[in-house]
Design an enzyme around this catalytic site. Sequence first.
Site, short mmCIF file in Angstrom:
data_model
loop_
_atom_site.label_atom_id
_atom_site.label_comp_id
_atom_site.label_asym_id
_atom_site.label_seq_id
_atom_site.Cartn_x
_atom_site.Cartn_y
_atom_site.Cartn_z
N TYR A 17 74.94 -32.07 12.81
CA TYR A 17 74.48 -32.79 11.62
C TYR A 17 75.62 -33.60 11.02
O TYR A 17 76.80 -33.32 11.23
CB TYR A 17 73.93 -31.81 10.56
CG TYR A 17 75.01 -30.95 9.94
CD1 TYR A 17 75.71 -31.37 8.80
CD2 TYR A 17 75.34 -29.72 10.49
CE1 TYR A 17 76.72 -30.59 8.25
CE2 TYR A 17 76.34 -28.93 9.95
CZ TYR A 17 77.02 -29.37 8.82
OH TYR A 17 78.02 -28.61 8.29
N PHE B 90 80.17 -35.75 3.21
CA PHE B 90 80.82 -34.55 2.70
C PHE B 90 80.99 -33.47 3.77
O PHE B 90 81.73 -32.52 3.58
CB PHE B 90 80.06 -33.98 1.49
CG PHE B 90 78.63 -33.59 1.79
CD1 PHE B 90 78.33 -32.35 2.36
CD2 PHE B 90 77.59 -34.45 1.48
CE1 PHE B 90 77.02 -31.99 2.62
CE2 PHE B 90 76.27 -34.09 1.74
CZ PHE B 90 75.98 -32.86 2.32
N ASP B 91 80.34 -33.64 4.94
CA ASP B 91 80.49 -32.62 6.00
C ASP B 91 79.94 -33.16 7.31
O ASP B 91 79.04 -34.03 7.31
CB ASP B 91 79.76 -31.33 5.62
CG ASP B 91 80.17 -30.15 6.51
OD1 ASP B 91 81.22 -30.26 7.18
OD2 ASP B 91 79.44 -29.14 6.52
N ILE C 106 70.07 -23.47 2.75
CA ILE C 106 69.45 -23.95 1.53
C ILE C 106 67.98 -24.19 1.83
O ILE C 106 67.59 -24.48 2.95
CB ILE C 106 70.15 -25.22 1.01
CG1 ILE C 106 70.14 -26.31 2.09
CG2 ILE C 106 71.56 -24.92 0.54
CD1 ILE C 106 70.72 -27.64 1.63
N TYR D 116 71.59 -27.43 -4.08
CA TYR D 116 72.53 -26.64 -4.89
C TYR D 116 72.25 -26.75 -6.39
O TYR D 116 73.05 -26.29 -7.18
CB TYR D 116 73.96 -27.05 -4.56
CG TYR D 116 74.33 -26.66 -3.14
CD1 TYR D 116 74.72 -25.36 -2.85
CD2 TYR D 116 74.23 -27.58 -2.11
CE1 TYR D 116 75.04 -24.99 -1.56
CE2 TYR D 116 74.55 -27.22 -0.81
CZ TYR D 116 74.96 -25.92 -0.52
OH TYR D 116 75.27 -25.56 0.75
N PHE E 217 70.93 -35.55 5.24
CA PHE E 217 71.40 -34.96 6.50
C PHE E 217 70.79 -35.69 7.69
O PHE E 217 69.58 -35.93 7.73
CB PHE E 217 71.02 -33.47 6.59
CG PHE E 217 71.77 -32.60 5.64
CD1 PHE E 217 73.03 -32.09 5.97
CD2 PHE E 217 71.23 -32.28 4.40
CE1 PHE E 217 73.72 -31.28 5.07
CE2 PHE E 217 71.92 -31.48 3.52
CZ PHE E 217 73.17 -30.97 3.85
#
Length: 592
Positions: A81, A91-92, A111, A137, A154
């Site tokens: 991902y 962010f990732d 999540i 979140y 994502f």
Amino acid sequence: RKAVGATSRVLLKAGLDGALSNPVLLQDVPALGKGWAACQAPPVPAAEITPDGTELGVERRFVPESCPRAVRPGDFVRYHYLGAFPDGTRFDSSYDRGSTFNVFVGKGQLIAGMDQALVGMCVNERRFVKIPPKLAYGSEGVPGVIPPNAVLHFDVLLIDLWNSEDEVQVQTYFKPEKCPRTVQVSDFVRYHYNGTFLDGTLFDSSHNRMRTYDTYVGIGWLIPGMDQGLLGMCVGEKRIITIPPFLAYGEDGDGKEIPGQASLVFDVVLLDLHNPKDGIAIENQLVPESCERRSQTGDFLRYHYNGTLLDGTLFDSSYSRNRTYDTYVGKGYVIAGMDEGLLGVCTGEKRRIIIPPHLGYGEEGRGKIPGSAVLVFDIHVVDFHNPSDSVSITVHHKPSNCTVLSKKGDYLKYHYNASLLDGTLLDSTHSLGKTYNIVLGSGQVVLGMDMGLQDMCVGERRTVVIPPHLGYGEDGVEGEVPGSAVLVFDIELLELVSGLPEGYMFVWNGEVSANLFEEIDQNHDGEVLLEEFSEYIQTQVDTGKGKLAPGFDFEKIVKNMFTNQDRDGNGKVTPEEFKLKDQEAKEEHDEL
């Protein structure tokens, strides 16, 4: 033995459609991870991306044509991902870490939005997922990483899925019509394979190494899933074996090419199988109706063969060399399985001999024969004999008046057909239109024929079988008679001229003159020359007073007789040298 081999993996470099400037790498985002999955189910229709960002949005950007199963709650998945905010800031990324994210779906390890978005995905499917804060979140976010009330995007690529209830899946896509035997526990097999992950990425191939994978089945030499997947296979069968990780390399992988929790797919073709307890197998293909004799230990065989592996691959053929394979049987001159398989055969018989490797060339193999290979020989027995064999005579016709029998020194005229033991014709006087003429016992034919023509009368027909040590031996006659061949002669004796007593080349039919030397010495000079000697002998034969040994050249006989009388070798015979046979001491002379 459980290592699978070298890898060939290409990581997919996936990206978001939006700009990803100033990416931020997050090594451990609680939003994404805790677990794993798989089950048979069609893909779940993806939700629409809502404009206001308050609901979960899923866009299916690539869906593979084939989707045998889709993610369901409780499945374990491995996926790649990219995670970004709506402005494109990353962010990732699992790609940056060089490993997939592995987790159970629907068990609260993700999540809520990701738990929902993964359901219905197929392996190799790519989805763009938009998750609102309430399913991510929320108002708290993740300090320093995810702001409060952040919408998360994502880009997800599903690599693998399985379920803890999965079993090994076997899909046979080719099976031979004949399957006399299937793989059982404790069998030893030789097979080729391509090993891939569920997304099709190749991690190993025996084909690339150009060598089969050789192993026992069902005794722990393989991963459990392969042990199961090979059972029941036929030689030549092709099947796809899909193995969940808990029956493969589990959570840790193999430490090399195979990551933890990976499902494995093996495309297998079985080339060979045997069991250490196997003996040879014999399949009779043609047995002649008449089989008067069968091979025994110590016999010498000549046979043709095609040698193949169990999958039909040819490794050798005597036919291609246009020459039989010649060997003793039961003496260790050939591999143990062939020594056994050649016993009890008839001339002309065709049989298939299947030899397990421990009775063949063992684990090492030889030349074109790989190690641990089962061998298949299709043989055709051309002839065999034993070194103790003598000439065999079968009389087919003997005239009622058979008082004069052939003996050594007789001059014979006969017809023959000569063939090998398998019926191959070698020669025939009938085709030449003339008889074959010999002096029996004079060495003009092979020893076996001299023996086979003894005690025969005119008009008799017989078959004479001559073993090679009484025929043309190991060398044969180039281009005519093979080495070590048994010969078969069908003979008819047409004429017999009685020979002279053994040791004589000439005899008188009446009384011998008391003044023989003087009669031969026509010019009365006390010396006999070759011309005088020859003229005298010719006169004796022409007038019926004397007889030469039949079947020999006149000049050669006379010269031989003269030379033996000319004891000092000066070209003249004197009265002192001249002696009749019965006047001589025991000497080696064959005339007069």
